[in-house]
Design a protein around this motif. Structure first.
Motif, PDB file in Angstrom:
ATOM      1  N   VAL A 220       0.836  -1.207   0.000  1.00  0.00           N
ATOM      2  CA  VAL A 220       0.000   0.000   0.000  1.00  0.00           C
ATOM      3  C   VAL A 220       0.866   1.250   0.000  1.00  0.00           C
ATOM      4  CG1 VAL A 220      -1.601   1.342   1.411  1.00  0.00           C
ATOM      5  CG2 VAL A 220      -2.028  -1.077   1.018  1.00  0.00           C
ATOM      6  N   THR A 224       0.489   3.831  -3.201  1.00  0.00           N
ATOM      7  CA  THR A 224      -0.048   5.175  -2.963  1.00  0.00           C
ATOM      8  C   THR A 224       1.008   6.269  -3.085  1.00  0.00           C
ATOM      9  OG1 THR A 224       0.274   4.868  -0.574  1.00  0.00           O
ATOM     10  CG2 THR A 224      -1.885   4.330  -1.477  1.00  0.00           C
ATOM     11  N   SER A 227       1.202   6.466  -7.187  1.00  0.00           N
ATOM     12  CA  SER A 227      -0.031   6.591  -7.949  1.00  0.00           C
ATOM     13  C   SER A 227      -0.383   8.060  -8.153  1.00  0.00           C
ATOM     14  CB  SER A 227      -1.181   5.881  -7.216  1.00  0.00           C
ATOM     15  OG  SER A 227      -2.401   6.148  -7.864  1.00  0.00           O
ATOM     16  N   ALA A 230      -6.103   9.840  -6.805  1.00  0.00           N
ATOM     17  CA  ALA A 230      -6.617   9.485  -5.480  1.00  0.00           C
ATOM     18  C   ALA A 230      -7.546   8.285  -5.555  1.00  0.00           C
ATOM     19  CB  ALA A 230      -7.344  10.682  -4.866  1.00  0.00           C
ATOM     20  N   ASP A 233      -5.538   5.204  -5.464  1.00  0.00           N
ATOM     21  CA  ASP A 233      -5.093   4.963  -4.089  1.00  0.00           C
ATOM     22  C   ASP A 233      -6.191   4.289  -3.271  1.00  0.00           C
ATOM     23  OD1 ASP A 233      -2.851   6.232  -4.903  1.00  0.00           O
ATOM     24  OD2 ASP A 233      -3.173   8.064  -3.745  1.00  0.00           O
ATOM     25  N   VAL A 237      -5.924   0.541  -1.686  1.00  0.00           N
ATOM     26  CA  VAL A 237      -5.992   0.320  -0.241  1.00  0.00           C
ATOM     27  C   VAL A 237      -7.148  -0.617   0.107  1.00  0.00           C
ATOM     28  CG1 VAL A 237      -6.437   1.461   1.967  1.00  0.00           C
ATOM     29  CG2 VAL A 237      -4.864   2.500   0.331  1.00  0.00           C
ATOM     30  N   ARG A 300       4.443  12.851  -1.358  1.00  0.00           N
ATOM     31  CA  ARG A 300       3.846  11.590  -1.803  1.00  0.00           C
ATOM     32  C   ARG A 300       4.370  10.412  -0.988  1.00  0.00           C
ATOM     33  NH1 ARG A 300      -0.664  11.448  -3.902  1.00  0.00           N
ATOM     34  NH2 ARG A 300      -0.161   9.422  -4.824  1.00  0.00           N
ATOM     35  N   GLU A 303       2.774  10.493   2.415  1.00  0.00           N
ATOM     36  CA  GLU A 303       1.404   9.997   2.336  1.00  0.00           C
ATOM     37  C   GLU A 303       1.387   8.478   2.209  1.00  0.00           C
ATOM     38  OE1 GLU A 303      -2.525  10.489  -0.572  1.00  0.00           O
ATOM     39  OE2 GLU A 303      -0.753  11.757  -0.848  1.00  0.00           O
ATOM     40  N   GLY A 304       2.337   7.946   1.457  1.00  0.00           N
ATOM     41  CA  GLY A 304       2.418   6.495   1.328  1.00  0.00           C
ATOM     42  C   GLY A 304       2.729   5.820   2.654  1.00  0.00           C
ATOM     43  N   ASN A 307      -0.487   5.805   4.747  1.00  0.00           N
ATOM     44  CA  ASN A 307      -1.413   4.775   4.265  1.00  0.00           C
ATOM     45  C   ASN A 307      -0.928   3.375   4.633  1.00  0.00           C
ATOM     46  OD1 ASN A 307      -3.213   6.613   3.104  1.00  0.00           O
ATOM     47  ND2 ASN A 307      -2.067   6.668   1.186  1.00  0.00           N
TER      48      ASN A 307
END
Length: 353
Positions: A220, A224, A227, A230, A233, A237, A300, A303-304, A307
């Motif tokens: 994940v 994410t 990618s 959104a 993503d 997920v 990014r 954010e990954g 997640n």
């Protein structure tokens, strides 16, 4: 003994004291289950303690429960019946049309309809068995937890026997089952038996479960972070988390079908809601990113990582739900167990990029 007088007099609602002979017809001994006393009649009740009065007051204050009308059930039954009738009439009409054309087409239609019915019955039986397996896992976890809390040796041995039977066809648990059988003959403490089963029988499965959750979190995090959309993503997920829950259930012996998986997903969501898992994971991730990690990683990649941590948190909840025994020797996997590897992986990607 104390006299209970009804509110029949003027003024404060009580009548004046009066003398009675106990064997008179006007004297009744409680409880007063024959209705209100008549005029000039007395009721004698036993002395009531404060606990009795409190219990009576609490019982009297409880509102009467209303029965809920199952309009939703009526709607579901009605719509289900109509759909079933429409499908049955459509199949019947099709088979009649096939017979009007030629007999062999009609009999082919009958054979295909019978095959579909057999498949439907097999699917229903399979779903019922999967629900039974999931319920058995829940029952084992509750029974072992109760036996450990009460230190009940007999209950622990009975539940551990069911646990051993659950993994009887798993070669990787053969050594653990053999060791546990020896413990069950020698150890007389119920809680210790459950702890030994956790160490010797479930430890290899726990290690595989941790590796599975880590792999899902990494996947994940990678998807994410690269990618561009959104929506991609979200779909990634959702797919990875659903697959992780199913794989964890199969690992611990659940093997859920469609209905069993829906039940597991509901249990995982309930577990997360009760433990505050999603909020805790988000808070912890934000805290780590806010203490310097955000400065070292791109938006990014950060954010990954978040997640991936949330996926790991869902995996931790799924382990707690799918595992047929409670965590007694330890508290089970924690989010911090996955954070270091996810962060180091993101930093390596950032340097390579």
């Amino acid at each position: 003994m104390s006299d209970q007088f009804p509110n029949a007099g003027p003024g404060n609602g009580r009548r004046k004291p009066a003398a009675f002979v106990l064997d008179e017809d006007k004297v009744r001994f409680g409880p007063d289950d024959l209705g209100r006393p008549l005029k000039g009649e007395a009721v004698i009740l036993p002395d009531l303690t404060e606990d009795d009065l409190a219990a009576g007051a609490s019982t009297a204050s409880l509102p009467a429960k209303r029965k809920k009308t199952g309009f939703g059930k009526w709607l579901a039954i009605g719509l289900g019946g109509l759909v079933s009738l429409s499908v049955g009439l459509a199949v019947d009409s099709l088979i009649r049309d096939l017979f009007t054309r030629t007999d062999w087409l009609g009999w082919t239609g009958v054979a295909l309809a019978a095959l579909a019915v057999c498949g439907l019955l097999g699917l229903i039986a399979s779903e019922l068995l999967s629900l039974r397996r999931v319920a058995k896992i829940d029952h084992l976890r509750e029974a072992l937890s109760d036996a450990a809390s009460r230190n009940d040796t007999k209950a622990a041995q009975k539940s551990l026997g069911e646990l051993t039977a659950l993994y009887s066809g798993r070669p990787e648990t053969a050594h653990g089952r053999q060791i546990l059988a020896g413990h069950m003959r020698e150890v007389i403490d119920g809680r210790d038996l459950v702890i030994l089963a956790e160490r010797d029988l479930l430890a290899p499965l726990d290690a595989q479960a941790r590796a599975l959750v880590m792999s899902s979190a990494k996947h994940v995090s990678l998807v994410t972070s690269v990618s561009p959309r959104a929506l991609v993503d979200l779909l990634a997920v959702l797919y990875v988390n659903m697959r992780t829950i199913r794989q964890l259930s199969e690992l611990y012996g659940g093997r859920p079908g469609t209905l069993g998986f829906l039940r597991l997903a509901r249990h995982v969501a309930t577990h997360l809601a009760l433990t505050g898992g999603m909020a805790a994971g988000d808070s912890l991730a934000s805290q780590v990113l806010g203490h310097g990690l955000a400065a070292r990683l791109s938006a990014r990649l950060g954010e990954g990582v978040i997640n991936g941590l949330l996926t790991a948190r869902i995996g931790i909840a799924a382990i707690a739900v799918c595992r047929p025994a409670p965590f007694l020797a330890g508290k089970g996997p924690k989010l911090s167990d996955f954070m270091g590897e996810l962060v180091s992986r993101a930093e390596k990607q950032d340097k390579q990029g």
